[in-house]
Design a protein around this motif. Structure first.
Motif, short mmCIF file in Angstrom:
data_model
loop_
_atom_site.label_atom_id
_atom_site.label_comp_id
_atom_site.label_asym_id
_atom_site.label_seq_id
_atom_site.Cartn_x
_atom_site.Cartn_y
_atom_site.Cartn_z
N LEU A 52 19.94 1.94 22.47
CA LEU A 52 20.95 2.91 22.90
C LEU A 52 22.36 2.50 22.47
N ALA A 53 22.58 1.20 22.31
CA ALA A 53 23.89 0.71 21.89
C ALA A 53 24.24 1.17 20.47
N ASN A 54 23.26 1.60 19.71
CA ASN A 54 23.52 2.13 18.37
C ASN A 54 24.06 3.55 18.39
N TRP A 55 23.94 4.20 19.55
CA TRP A 55 24.29 5.62 19.62
C TRP A 55 25.34 5.96 20.67
N LEU A 56 25.54 5.07 21.61
CA LEU A 56 26.42 5.37 22.74
C LEU A 56 27.42 4.25 22.98
N PRO A 57 28.57 4.58 23.58
CA PRO A 57 29.51 3.52 23.96
C PRO A 57 28.92 2.68 25.08
N ALA A 58 29.40 1.46 25.20
CA ALA A 58 28.83 0.50 26.15
C ALA A 58 28.79 1.04 27.57
N GLU A 59 29.84 1.76 27.96
CA GLU A 59 29.92 2.22 29.35
C GLU A 59 28.92 3.34 29.66
N ALA A 60 28.30 3.93 28.64
CA ALA A 60 27.35 5.02 28.86
C ALA A 60 25.89 4.57 28.81
N ILE A 61 25.65 3.32 28.45
CA ILE A 61 24.28 2.87 28.18
C ILE A 61 23.42 2.83 29.44
N LEU A 62 23.91 2.30 30.53
CA LEU A 62 23.08 2.17 31.73
C LEU A 62 22.63 3.53 32.25
N ASP A 63 23.54 4.49 32.30
CA ASP A 63 23.17 5.83 32.77
C ASP A 63 22.19 6.50 31.81
N ALA A 64 22.41 6.29 30.51
CA ALA A 64 21.51 6.88 29.52
C ALA A 64 20.11 6.26 29.62
N ALA A 65 20.05 4.96 29.86
CA ALA A 65 18.75 4.30 30.01
C ALA A 65 18.02 4.83 31.24
N GLU A 66 18.75 5.05 32.31
CA GLU A 66 18.13 5.59 33.52
C GLU A 66 17.58 6.99 33.27
N LEU A 67 18.34 7.82 32.54
CA LEU A 67 17.88 9.16 32.22
C LEU A 67 16.67 9.12 31.29
N TYR A 68 16.69 8.23 30.32
CA TYR A 68 15.55 8.06 29.41
C TYR A 68 14.29 7.76 30.20
N ARG A 69 14.40 6.84 31.13
CA ARG A 69 13.23 6.44 31.93
C ARG A 69 12.80 7.55 32.89
N GLU A 70 13.72 8.42 33.25
CA GLU A 70 13.37 9.58 34.08
C GLU A 70 12.54 10.58 33.28
N ILE A 71 12.89 10.73 32.01
CA ILE A 71 12.22 11.69 31.13
C ILE A 71 10.85 11.18 30.66
N TYR A 72 10.74 9.88 30.48
CA TYR A 72 9.61 9.28 29.78
C TYR A 72 8.22 9.63 30.34
N PRO A 73 7.99 9.55 31.65
CA PRO A 73 6.62 9.78 32.14
C PRO A 73 6.04 11.14 31.77
N GLU A 74 6.84 12.18 31.79
CA GLU A 74 6.32 13.52 31.52
C GLU A 74 6.35 13.88 30.05
N VAL A 75 7.26 13.30 29.29
CA VAL A 75 7.41 13.66 27.88
C VAL A 75 6.79 12.63 26.95
#
Length: 206
Positions: A52-75
């Motif tokens: 995620l650090a390749n695509w997002l600023p450092a301050e956005a990574i933790l929230d993006a990772a949480e959202l990714y893991r929210e999406i992952y089980p169903e998708v």
């Protein structure tokens, strides 16, 4: 005596490219940020936050990772398939009296869900570890060999005191894996059973 073996998950036992790409595409849409999912699945291995650090600023990574893991089980998980030879590789270890552990950088929930979906007959799953950090799980389990597709899996095997067995089903060729110090480099898991039988026989006469 059984010879227990550890396996990586993504691109070793499980072809997760389609599922992971779909999750990144959904994440990109939700965040409104361009993310090249095909580039990502061509280099699977490092932890989510590193990618995620390749695509997002450092301050956005933790929230993006949480959202990714929210999406992952169903998708993500429903799209995963077993790599060629995965079930047979596990069975060859079991037939020899060994046990099997999966040690992966994927978080434990999604790793276990993937293992269940694919019907992989393993004894234990350890998640959220990468590279040399996998060593403690391998040592605790008593794995004599560790199988992975990434150069970081060679470091994992070394850290766990295990034979490094690699498969060229991820981002590296057989030659590159050998150049990085793998003890064994196979084209894919369909070659594992033959190698394992010969190796186990040698181990037992020591």
């Amino acid at each position: 005596m059984g010879t227990s073996v550890g396996f990586d998950l993504d691109m070793t036992l499980a072809d997760t490219r389609t599922g992971i790409a779909a999750v990144y595409d959904a994440l990109s849409s939700r965040l409104g940020v361009p993310i090249d999912s095909q580039a990502i699945v061509a280099r699977l291995g490092p932890p989510l936050e590193h990618e995620l650090a390749n695509w997002l600023p450092a301050e956005a990574i933790l929230d993006a990772a949480e959202l990714y893991r929210e999406i992952y089980p169903e998708v993500g998980v429903p799209a995963h398939t077993a790599m060629a030879g995965a079930h047979e590789a596990i069975e060859s270890v079991r037939a020899g009296g060994g046990r099997v552990i999966v040690v992966t950088g994927k978080n434990l929930r999604d790793a276990r869900s993937t293992v269940r979906r694919l019907g992989l007959d393993v004894d234990e799953v350890a998640g959220s570890v990468f590279g040399a950090a996998k060593g403690s799980a391998l040592t605790r389990f008593g794995a004599r060999a560790y199988v992975g597709d990434h150069v970081a899996d060679i470091e994992a095997a070394r850290a766990g005191g295990a034979v490094s067995v690699t498969v060229a089903t991820g981002p590296y060729t057989v030659g590159q894996l050998r150049d990085h110090g793998a003890d064994v480099a196979l084209s894919d898991l369909t070659e594992f059973g033959t190698w394992f039988a010969a190796w186990r026989s040698r181990e037992e006469v020591r």
